[in-house]
Each structure stands twice: as C-alpha cells, then as structure tokens.
Enzyme design. Structure first.
Site, mmCIF file in Angstrom:
data_model
loop_
_atom_site.group_PDB
_atom_site.id
_atom_site.type_symbol
_atom_site.label_atom_id
_atom_site.label_comp_id
_atom_site.label_asym_id
_atom_site.label_seq_id
_atom_site.Cartn_x
_atom_site.Cartn_y
_atom_site.Cartn_z
ATOM 1 N N CYS A 185 0.717 -1.360 0.025
ATOM 2 C CA CYS A 185 0.098 -0.011 0.110
ATOM 3 C C CYS A 185 0.988 1.372 0.122
ATOM 4 C CB CYS A 185 -1.063 -0.076 1.105
ATOM 5 S SG CYS A 185 -2.522 0.969 0.617
ATOM 6 N N HIS A 230 -3.830 -5.082 0.346
ATOM 7 C CA HIS A 230 -3.263 -5.636 1.476
ATOM 8 C C HIS A 230 -3.188 -7.169 1.555
ATOM 9 C CE1 HIS A 230 -2.925 -1.860 3.922
ATOM 10 N NE2 HIS A 230 -3.592 -1.550 3.196
ATOM 11 N N GLU A 253 -1.545 -9.077 3.097
ATOM 12 C CA GLU A 253 -1.517 -9.710 4.634
ATOM 13 C C GLU A 253 -2.722 -10.086 5.152
ATOM 14 O OE1 GLU A 253 -1.027 -6.588 3.788
ATOM 15 O OE2 GLU A 253 -1.681 -5.178 5.436
HETATM 16 N N1 GLN Z 1 -2.090 6.636 2.859
HETATM 17 C C1 GLN Z 1 -2.099 5.829 1.531
HETATM 18 C C2 GLN Z 1 -3.466 6.061 1.098
HETATM 19 O O1 GLN Z 1 -4.460 6.448 1.531
HETATM 20 C C3 GLN Z 1 -1.870 4.530 1.952
HETATM 21 C C4 GLN Z 1 -2.771 3.693 2.880
HETATM 22 C C5 GLN Z 1 -2.171 2.537 3.268
HETATM 23 O O2 GLN Z 1 -1.158 2.328 3.337
HETATM 24 N N2 GLN Z 1 -3.132 1.563 3.706
HETATM 25 O O3 GLN Z 1 -3.521 5.999 0.014
#
Ligand code: GLN
Length: 544
Positions: free
Chosen positions: A382, A508, A510
């Site tokens: 992310c 994600h 994970e």
């Molecule tokens: N802050 C980033 C976004 O909102 C990444 C978010 C995250 O790592 N879950 O796109």
C-alpha cells in the site's frame, strides 16, 4: 438453528479472548462443525477505521469492505473462512441504527431507552449470523472487561438471550486471570471470584471458566475456583502462556475445552478431531532449518499490533519455507541517505509498510532506493508500493520533487494522486477504497509466477492511487505494471525487470494469509530472502 457461545473477560483486558475464541472455534471446526466468530465492541466509534493504530492496533478489513477489530484477523487466520461486516459490531453502530430508526418514527411515539431498545438491537445483531443457516455454532466475543460501564448493555443482552433460548443452546465462557504472587509463591483466585460475582450480579452465570495463568493450576485451585464460581471442576480450564498463539488450540484440546462445550450444548453428532494441516504447520513452525532477517520499515514499529496481520503472514510464510523469519523493526522516521546502509545492513529482505500521512515517508523512500540498487528482495504494501513509485520517479526518471499529493499537494509530478471520486469526499469514516477488488495479472511477470493465476482478488484500504498520467514514462523507464483493476483502470501491482525480487502492491495481501493458506507473495518473498541470504554469505566467504 445455531447454538451460541459467548466469551466474556474478567479482571483485566488483553487476556486474549480473541485467541481463546478462535482456538475453541478451530477445535469445533476440526470436529466437523460449521462455526463462526463475531466480536461486539463497547466503544462508540462506528468502527475502528477512524482510530489511530496507537489506540487500537491494526484495522482489519474484510472482503465486503468493513473496517474491523484486529481480532477478526485471528478468526480468519485460524478458521480459514472469511468474515464480514456482520462479524464486528460496536456500540456506535448499535446507537446509530437505533437513532436512525427513531428519526424515521419507527418507535411510534415511545421513549427510546437503553433497555429495551438498545439491548434489543444488540440481541438482534448477536443472533443474526446464527439465523443464516450457515452455522452450527456462533461464538461471540464481548470486547472489554466485566464491570466496565460501557459493557453493561451487552451483558444485559446476553442475559436475555440466555433466558430466552433453551439452556442447551447458549453457554457463557468466562476468561479470567489467575495472578501469581511471587512473594507468597501462590496463585490467587480472588480476582476471579470477584469478576464472576460481578457477572452474576448482572444476571449472567458462566458455564466455563478459562484461567489465564503463568503457572499450572493444581487440583486444589481448580476445585476452589469451581466451588466459588459455581461450576464443575472439569469446567475450570487452565490456559497457560503459550510460545505461539497457534499452539493455544492444542492446549485447549488437552484441557478438553471443545468436549465440555459440546456436552453443555448437547451436541453429540460430531466427528473425530482432524487437525492435520494445523499440526503440520505447527511442526514446521517449531523446526525451522534456517533464519532470515526481514526489515519491517514503518512508523509504528514500536507498537507490534499496528502490523499484526503482516507479522502473522510472515509466521505462516516462514513455516511454509521451514525458515524462521526474524523481523527487524526499523523506524522509518530515523532513516536518511547517510545512515540507510548501516540501518539496513544484515537484512535479507525489506518490507515497506502501509501507513498514512507524511511522518517517516522520506525514510521509506530511502529504504526502497537501497533495496532497488542493492538487489535486496523488496516488498511494498500500500503506502510501501506508493513509496516505491515515488522513489523510481525521483531517482530513475529524475523527477526530483515527485510525490504523492497526500504529502505534497504542489508537486510538479504527482505520481500518486487521488482518484476523481475520492476528491469529492469529506467524511473520514468508511470512505476509502475498501474491501475486495479484482486484479488482472500480466503473464510473464513476477506476480504471475507468485500467484500462478491471471485473475485474483485482494483487499484494499487506501485513498490514493498510481497516477496513470505518468504511466507511459514509467513503463518506458523499465517499471512493470503487472497487475491492474480493469474496471477502474488502476495499477495494483508494480515490479522491476532488472531485480531478482521487487514487488509493490496497492492492496493488503497480509489480510488474506491464513495458517492453512499462507499468502503466496509472503511465501515467495521469504523464499527470495532465503536465496539472498545464501548467496550473500557465499559472497562474503569468497572474499574472505
Ligand atoms: N496513505 C495511503 C493512501 O491512503 C496508503 C494507505 C495504506 O497504506 N493503507 O492511499
């Protein structure tokens, strides 16, 4: 119709109700029963999505896009079945429903009160999953500790459910602490007696007492707890500290927790226990053949719960590789161009963690650069993927001020930017790109080797995205966009061609790693780190 098990906690928080609930569920599942677990949290937030990781640890996201308590992650990792919004309910959500109904005039002029209106809504939700016909047993974990003011309506709802259902359809498991006083060399049962008494005063009587303890409880203690808490001695279960949470089901099996629950619920139609996959996993976990050091680059590293699912995914992937994954926490805020080499030396792989806001991002970008240039296995999740894009833009494409508009709105190269539909949103709760989205994978890519599939689905939780305005420049310079969401035309996976293992994912992974299905990216990443570690040590011995 399903039967219900409620798990309450006494004496102190953090006793591991979630793990006990998940372990019991695992054993019942291993006996062929269909089980799910849900968590009721007494706080007023609608969900933990708006809470800072320092407050609440990781926010776990389900396929249907619910932002939930991290215990749901344990439920999925143990049971290997997905959860959903229905598995996590908060006081905030209960009140929101009741207040909305009141505004719609549904209460027909009545005074709306905690009892019966709030408790009725709690009961309705507690029974919901059991009414789908999908489960034999629904285990409900009540967040908080007995005696908390905010838990009262939940305890009252449980009391009413227990009163309404036949005796054999609903039982209460109370998890408590038996402290050991070193000076007296004694285990103490009094706090447990008090917490059970408190529960009884509220009309709820536990059927089984699970005792968290650092020392074994002997027969005398067991009898004493049984007598004063009004349960049979065999319903007093010892839960000693375990070396890994994945051993707790085995410990609960030794204590016959599953059989006691089945007896109390009058369930006789169950299969012989089958936990072979689980036991295989435990066996591999306990007998690693080598160790790899993976750097976890994040800004919440001092708080392990903030990266719960990532850490667990590494445990699954490590076992699969018969390899102990030693996580080296590196605080991104303290990494800079001067010290990056020293901070990251000795690592066999680098994971740049998810996150929000600008604190620590320059350190993350430096780490990506180090991994790219030194051919160190790299995995960005992310925000970690977004940092890899920014690093490439700055250091390969030469766009010095390239950034995400999350951190710099005025950059001339906003390589990570908000999607149009996100720009219009001002509310913070539940408005990110959340939950499962499809992703199509390029053949001949690392991602394809990893997933061995063209179509995958993964869970998201972010607002910002790869900015397609710059895609051609990136591709011409050697970045590979190996996974895309076709419907929204969004880049979901990036990799590098001239690197042994470099992958960044906007989602994600994970969140989908379980004991029985370790996530393939984690598995292949650990395997790449193993290779790196071997070739690195060969190189060192050759130069010596
Ligand atoms: N802050 C980033 C976004 O909102 C990444 C978010 C995250 O790592 N879950 O796109």
């Amino acid at each position: 119709m399903a039967k219900y098990v409620f798990v309450t906690g006494g004496v102190t928080s953090s006793l591991g109700k979630g793990i006990i609930a998940a372990s019991l569920a695992k054993l019942l599942q291993g006996r062929g029963l269909k089980v799910t677990i849900q968590k009721f949290d007494p706080y007023i937030n609608i969900d933990p999505g708006t809470m800072n990781p320092y407050e609440h640890g990781e926010c776990y996201v389900t396929d249907d896009g619910a932002e939930t308590d991290l215990d749901l992650g344990h439920y999925e990792r143990f049971l290997n079945i997905p959860t959903s919004q229905a598995n996590n309910v908060t006081t905030g959500r209960i009140y929101q429903t009741v207040i909305n109904k009141e505004r719609e005039g549904e209460y027909l002029g009545k005074t709306v009160q905690v009892v019966p209106h709030i408790t009725d809504e709690i009961k309705r939700r507690m029974l919901l999953l059991g009414q789908t016909g999908n489960y034999d047993i629904v285990i409900t974990e009540l967040g908080g500790t007995v005696g908390d003011i905010e838990s009262l309506p939940f305890i009252e709802a449980v009391r009413q459910i227990q009163w309404e259902l036949p005796e054999e359809d609903c039982i209460i498991v109370h998890l408590t602490l038996i402290p050991y006083l070193n000076a007296a060399k004694e285990l103490k049962t009094k706090p447990t007696q008090h917490s059970v008494r408190m529960l009884s005063q509220e009309g709820v009587h536990p059927n089984i007492i699970v005792c968290r303890t650092e020392h074994p409880i002997n027969e005398d203690i067991r009898k004493k707890i049984a007598l004063f808490c009004n349960v049979k001695p065999e319903a007093v279960i010892e839960a000693m500290d375990a070396s890994t949470i994945y051993e707790v089901p085995i410990k609960m099996l030794e204590e016959k927790l599953d059989l006691i629950v089945l007896k109390k619920l009058h369930i006789s139609n169950y299969a012989e226990l089958s936990l072979s996959k689980w036991n295989d996993f435990l066996d591999k976990l306990k007998h690693p053949k080598q160790t790899v050091n993976i750097g976890l680059i994040g800004k919440y590293v001092e708080l392990q719960d903030a990266y719960k699912s990532i850490l667990e995914a590494f445990i699954h992937a490590g076992a699969m590789n018969q390899c102990k994954v030693n996580i080296v926490n590196v605080h991104s805020e303290f990494i800079d161009a001067e010290n990056v080499k020293e901070k990251l030396s000795g690592l066999d792989g680098l994971l740049v963690a998810p996150g929000f806001g600008s604190r620590g991002v320059e350190g993350k970008i430096e780490s990506v650069k180090y991994a790219r240039e030194n051919k160190l296995p790299f995995f960005g999740i992310c925000l970690g993927m977004q940092m890899a894009v920014i690093e490439f833009a700055r250091n390969v494409l030469g766009w010095e001020d390239a950034h995400s508009t999350e951190m710099n709105e005025n950059t001339t190269h906003p390589v990570i930017a908000l999607m149009h539909e996100q720009k219009e949103i001002s509310n913070k709760g539940g408005t990110m790109r959340l939950g499962a989205y499809d992703c199509e994978i390029e053949s001949n890519s690392l991602a394809h080797q990893i997933y061995e599939s063209k179509n995958i689905s993964e869970r998201h939780r972010h607002r910002w995205e790869f900015n397609n305005d710059f895609l051609t420049d990136f591709l011409n310079a050697g970045l590979i966009a190996s996974g895309k969401n076709i419907e929204k035309d969004l880049v979901e996976i990036i990799e590098l061609s001239d690197h042994p293992f470099f992958i960044g994912v906007q989602y994600h992974p994970e969140l989908k790693s379980t004991v029985e299905n370790p996530h393939p990216i984690f598995v292949k990443f650990v395997s790449a780190a193993k290779q790196y570690s071997v070739s690195y040590s060969n190189e060192v011995s050759a130069t010596n």
